[in-house]
Design an enzyme around this catalytic site. Sequence first.
Site, PDB file in Angstrom:
ATOM      1  N   LEU A 180       0.849  -1.196   0.000  1.00  0.00           N
ATOM      2  CA  LEU A 180       0.000   0.000   0.000  1.00  0.00           C
ATOM      3  C   LEU A 180       0.883   1.244   0.000  1.00  0.00           C
ATOM      4  CD1 LEU A 180      -2.648  -1.181   2.631  1.00  0.00           C
ATOM      5  CD2 LEU A 180      -2.640  -1.509   0.139  1.00  0.00           C
ATOM      6  N   ALA A 181       0.922   1.939  -1.135  1.00  0.00           N
ATOM      7  CA  ALA A 181       1.781   3.120  -1.281  1.00  0.00           C
ATOM      8  C   ALA A 181       1.010   4.285  -1.880  1.00  0.00           C
ATOM      9  CB  ALA A 181       2.977   2.773  -2.164  1.00  0.00           C
TER      10      ALA A 181
ATOM     11  N   ARG B  23       1.149  14.407   7.334  1.00  0.00           N
ATOM     12  CA  ARG B  23       1.862  14.814   8.544  1.00  0.00           C
ATOM     13  C   ARG B  23       3.367  14.955   8.326  1.00  0.00           C
ATOM     14  NH1 ARG B  23      -0.697  10.690  12.848  1.00  0.00           N
ATOM     15  NH2 ARG B  23      -1.199   9.538  10.926  1.00  0.00           N
TER      16      ARG B  23
ATOM     17  N   LYS C 185       5.224  10.328   1.095  1.00  0.00           N
ATOM     18  CA  LYS C 185       5.876   9.780   2.285  1.00  0.00           C
ATOM     19  C   LYS C 185       6.726   8.565   1.957  1.00  0.00           C
ATOM     20  CE  LYS C 185       3.406   7.728   5.540  1.00  0.00           C
ATOM     21  NZ  LYS C 185       2.600   7.501   6.767  1.00  0.00           N
TER      22      LYS C 185
ATOM     23  N   THR D  98      -7.553   2.455   2.888  1.00  0.00           N
ATOM     24  CA  THR D  98      -6.785   1.239   2.624  1.00  0.00           C
ATOM     25  C   THR D  98      -7.677   0.122   2.090  1.00  0.00           C
ATOM     26  OG1 THR D  98      -7.059   0.650   4.956  1.00  0.00           O
ATOM     27  CG2 THR D  98      -5.016   1.765   4.334  1.00  0.00           C
TER      28      THR D  98
ATOM     29  N   GLY E 251      -4.331   1.806  15.524  1.00  0.00           N
ATOM     30  CA  GLY E 251      -5.550   1.026  15.694  1.00  0.00           C
ATOM     31  C   GLY E 251      -5.332  -0.050  16.751  1.00  0.00           C
TER      32      GLY E 251
ATOM     33  N   ASN F 187       4.933   8.401  10.614  1.00  0.00           N
ATOM     34  CA  ASN F 187       3.877   9.298  10.163  1.00  0.00           C
ATOM     35  C   ASN F 187       4.330  10.745  10.041  1.00  0.00           C
ATOM     36  OD1 ASN F 187       1.612   7.484   9.885  1.00  0.00           O
ATOM     37  ND2 ASN F 187       1.688   7.262  12.103  1.00  0.00           N
TER      38      ASN F 187
ATOM     39  N   TYR G 152      43.116  22.359  -7.259  1.00  0.00           N
ATOM     40  CA  TYR G 152      42.016  21.685  -7.933  1.00  0.00           C
ATOM     41  C   TYR G 152      42.588  20.801  -9.026  1.00  0.00           C
ATOM     42  CZ  TYR G 152      38.103  20.789 -11.051  1.00  0.00           C
ATOM     43  OH  TYR G 152      37.182  20.166 -11.848  1.00  0.00           O
TER      44      TYR G 152
ATOM     45  N   TYR H 271      38.018  22.892 -18.367  1.00  0.00           N
ATOM     46  CA  TYR H 271      36.791  23.186 -19.122  1.00  0.00           C
ATOM     47  C   TYR H 271      37.006  24.402 -20.006  1.00  0.00           C
ATOM     48  CZ  TYR H 271      31.777  23.953 -19.934  1.00  0.00           C
ATOM     49  OH  TYR H 271      30.522  24.116 -20.505  1.00  0.00           O
TER      50      TYR H 271
END
Length: 462
Positions: free
Chosen positions: A9-10, A16, A23, A82, A148, A235, A373, A394
């Site tokens: 489950l994504a 939050r 997330k 869900t 839960g 979360n 460098y 360069y």
Amino acid sequence: MALSAAIVLAAGEGTRMRSTKPKVLHEFAGKTFLERVMTSVKGLDPETLAVVVRYQADRVAQAAKEYDDDSMIVVQDEIPGTGRAVQCAMKQLGQACEGAMQGLVLIVASDMPLLDTDTLKALIDFHIASGDGATVLTTRLGDPTGYGRIIRDSNGDVLRIVEQRDANSSELAVHEVNTSVYVFDAALLAQAIEGLNSKNAQSEFYLTDALETARHSGKVGAFTAPDALSVEGVNDRVQLAALSRAHNLRICEHWMRQGVTILDPSSTWIDDDVELAGDVTVLPGSFLRGHSVVAEGAVVGPYTTLIDARVDSGATVERSCVQESHIGPNATIGPWTYLRAGNELGEGSKAGAFVEMKKAHIGDGTKVPHLSYMGDAELGENSNIGGGTITANYDGVHKNRTHIGSNVHVGAGNLFVAPVEIGDGVTTGAGSVIRHEVPDDSMVYSENAQHVVQGWKPEWER
């Protein structure tokens, strides 16, 4: 019994986290939440690995495909929850197998970065041995706020799972909580998710409600995770920091027991895929990231970052940042050195204070002591580069290489305008600008006329 499918489950936004990034794409010990969970699930060898996406669906789906090109992407519709995610996944899985699914279905949330294959295998073994129709993975927390609660009957079987917002005072007192990881018999899961509704405080389709339906058709069991840390969810960023710290201390403890000296584990951060040999010393304030490998007797730190770097035996890297570079045995790096990607430093070489390198090959015993460098450069053995030396690699269009031979003595403040070849045994004068090939065993210098204007003042002071 075969694991027919695993559903990750994504789909959630993770509000939050206060982030524009989903997330599941936040990182933990060098990998995203999603990659870590998918890797653990793949360790079970499911017939199909389905990833449910919704928020920034294209971005999450692309990441999932990078982690496992064979994964099935399921796009959840606008109905939240869900339970709805699993409904969408089961529909697509059913279409793929052209009939009713058989075997087991594993469902996991993607915000548990420490969820491991061993825990999932133990859950499945428990489910098979118990004969239950569904099994939920649980854990016990001293402070269960936000989770839960697992409500059991007098026989210890699961009656239901009550979300925090829907729980009464007695249910809130329960410390056993749901981890959002489940195993279902496929046929029972298909039946249980049919009648889901959104009559709850969040107006969502809860997957937890499917357990009550499943209970009428078969016993619902619960398996308590052996390690609470492995099933801890994230979360918000406060939880992310706390879990990261706890996990990192375990990593440091592991390496210390393998013979690595870590003086201050609280300020030393080590990613999961880092490899450390015995008698390595990691000093405070160091970050070892990616697939960095440190060989026996090397010293890293203090205040050093390694990113996918290789440090050979006896080398020292102090107060520096080293990325995708190979540091040879007994080499000395730092302090305040920046090695960008693509460097090879030979045995006993040196990149000293305030030196930057990029795609440079430094031969054995060659030293670049300070304020220089070296970009797109190849240096032979036992050469010494004077302070303030720069390879001008360069030209505004192309990156060009500088070749400096062995046993070369470069004066301070030199500028090598690439492409240019400097032979073996060359000595250069301080302040030289070198644009053309220099043959072996030569001395080269360039000079500009110095002009002095006595008594000069700028116009505004006249």
